[in-house]
Design a protein around this motif. Structure first.
Motif, mmCIF file in Angstrom:
data_model
loop_
_atom_site.group_PDB
_atom_site.id
_atom_site.type_symbol
_atom_site.label_atom_id
_atom_site.label_comp_id
_atom_site.label_asym_id
_atom_site.label_seq_id
_atom_site.Cartn_x
_atom_site.Cartn_y
_atom_site.Cartn_z
ATOM 1 N N UNK A 104 0.885 -1.242 0.077
ATOM 2 C CA UNK A 104 0.033 -0.066 0.041
ATOM 3 C C UNK A 104 0.845 1.142 -0.105
ATOM 4 N N UNK A 105 0.237 2.424 0.163
ATOM 5 C CA UNK A 105 0.976 3.640 0.390
ATOM 6 C C UNK A 105 1.848 3.452 1.379
ATOM 7 N N UNK A 106 3.308 4.084 1.210
ATOM 8 C CA UNK A 106 4.243 3.979 2.233
ATOM 9 C C UNK A 106 5.027 2.673 2.247
ATOM 10 N N UNK A 107 4.815 1.535 1.348
ATOM 11 C CA UNK A 107 5.661 0.394 1.382
ATOM 12 C C UNK A 107 6.730 0.543 0.821
ATOM 13 N N UNK A 108 7.690 -0.280 1.235
ATOM 14 C CA UNK A 108 9.133 0.007 0.781
ATOM 15 C C UNK A 108 9.385 -0.713 -0.283
ATOM 16 N N UNK A 109 10.365 -0.187 -1.181
ATOM 17 C CA UNK A 109 10.496 -1.038 -2.572
ATOM 18 C C UNK A 109 10.946 -2.509 -2.144
#
Length: 223
Positions: A104-109
């Protein structure tokens, strides 16, 4: 904030999604036509065939009711996942219903790679494309997810009228026909408890009213 760069990427992404949808629709129509033609030939009775008497009206009604209940149950379960209300509920948590847990939004690569592997667009630049999952991801300068665009087949069954009926009038309607003919966007602003605003966008065809794709994003302050 790379607003200008992201806006350019969004336009290219929107064109790609809608063009792909058009080719898929044409291919499906051709396949369906061929399938129907084959079925018409195979179902025609020959002179040597014995025609079985039709079932009684009671049996026919029972079968129709049973099939109807099964279809209704499946459709109901399916619609709950892809309804505008379900999409909005997930968006308030910074994600979408078709995404795996943790994405989701904020998830790291790094976590994105663990969940979905390497993207078709490679690992350089801010965009990650996953055609298998009908999803494109935008990363910010710190390699965190700031934007998710999904053309999941379930979402494309929605009409914008259904969206408005379930969610109410959008925060704003944006005419995007200058970039992509006969399209517009219904934008909803979501203010969550953290004080960070999320933006949920439904891109749709103005003539057919069908949803093209859904975008969820927030404006990252990371340069």
């Amino acid at each position: 904030m790379k607003h200008t760069h992201q806006s350019h990427d969004r336009k290219k992404l929107a064109c790609k999604l809608i063009t792909t949808s058009a080719f898929l629709a044409i291919g499906f129509a051709v396949m369906t036509g061929c399938s129907n033609s084959g079925e018409a030939k195979s179902t025609a009775p020959t002179k040597a065939e014995t025609v079985t008497p039709p079932a009684s009206s009671t049996d026919q009604n029972t079968d129709l009711n049973t099939n109807g209940q099964s279809t209704s149950s499946t459709a109901s379960s399916h619609s709950k996942h892809s309804s505008a209300a379900a999409i909005f509920s997930a968006a308030k948590q910074g994600t979408l219903p078709n995404l795996p847990k943790g994405l989701g939004l904020g998830t790291s690569s790094d976590l994105l790679f663990e969940l979905w592997g390497k993207s078709e667009s490679g690992s350089t630049g801010p965009m990650r494309s996953y055609a298998k999952y009908h999803t494109d991801i935008m990363l910010d300068g710190s390699d965190k997810v700031t934007e998710i665009t999904s053309s999941d087949p379930d979402y494309k069954k929605l009409l914008i009228k259904q969206v408005v009926d379930e969610l109410g009038q959008p925060t704003e309607i944006v005419d995007t026909s200058r970039d992509i003919p006969d399209t517009a966007e219904a934008n909803y602003t979501i203010n969550n408890t953290s004080g960070l605003s999320y933006y949920l966008v439904f891109s749709y065809q103005t003539k057919t009213q069908k949803v093209n794709y859904i975008r969820l994003y927030f404006n990252s302050k990371t340069p």
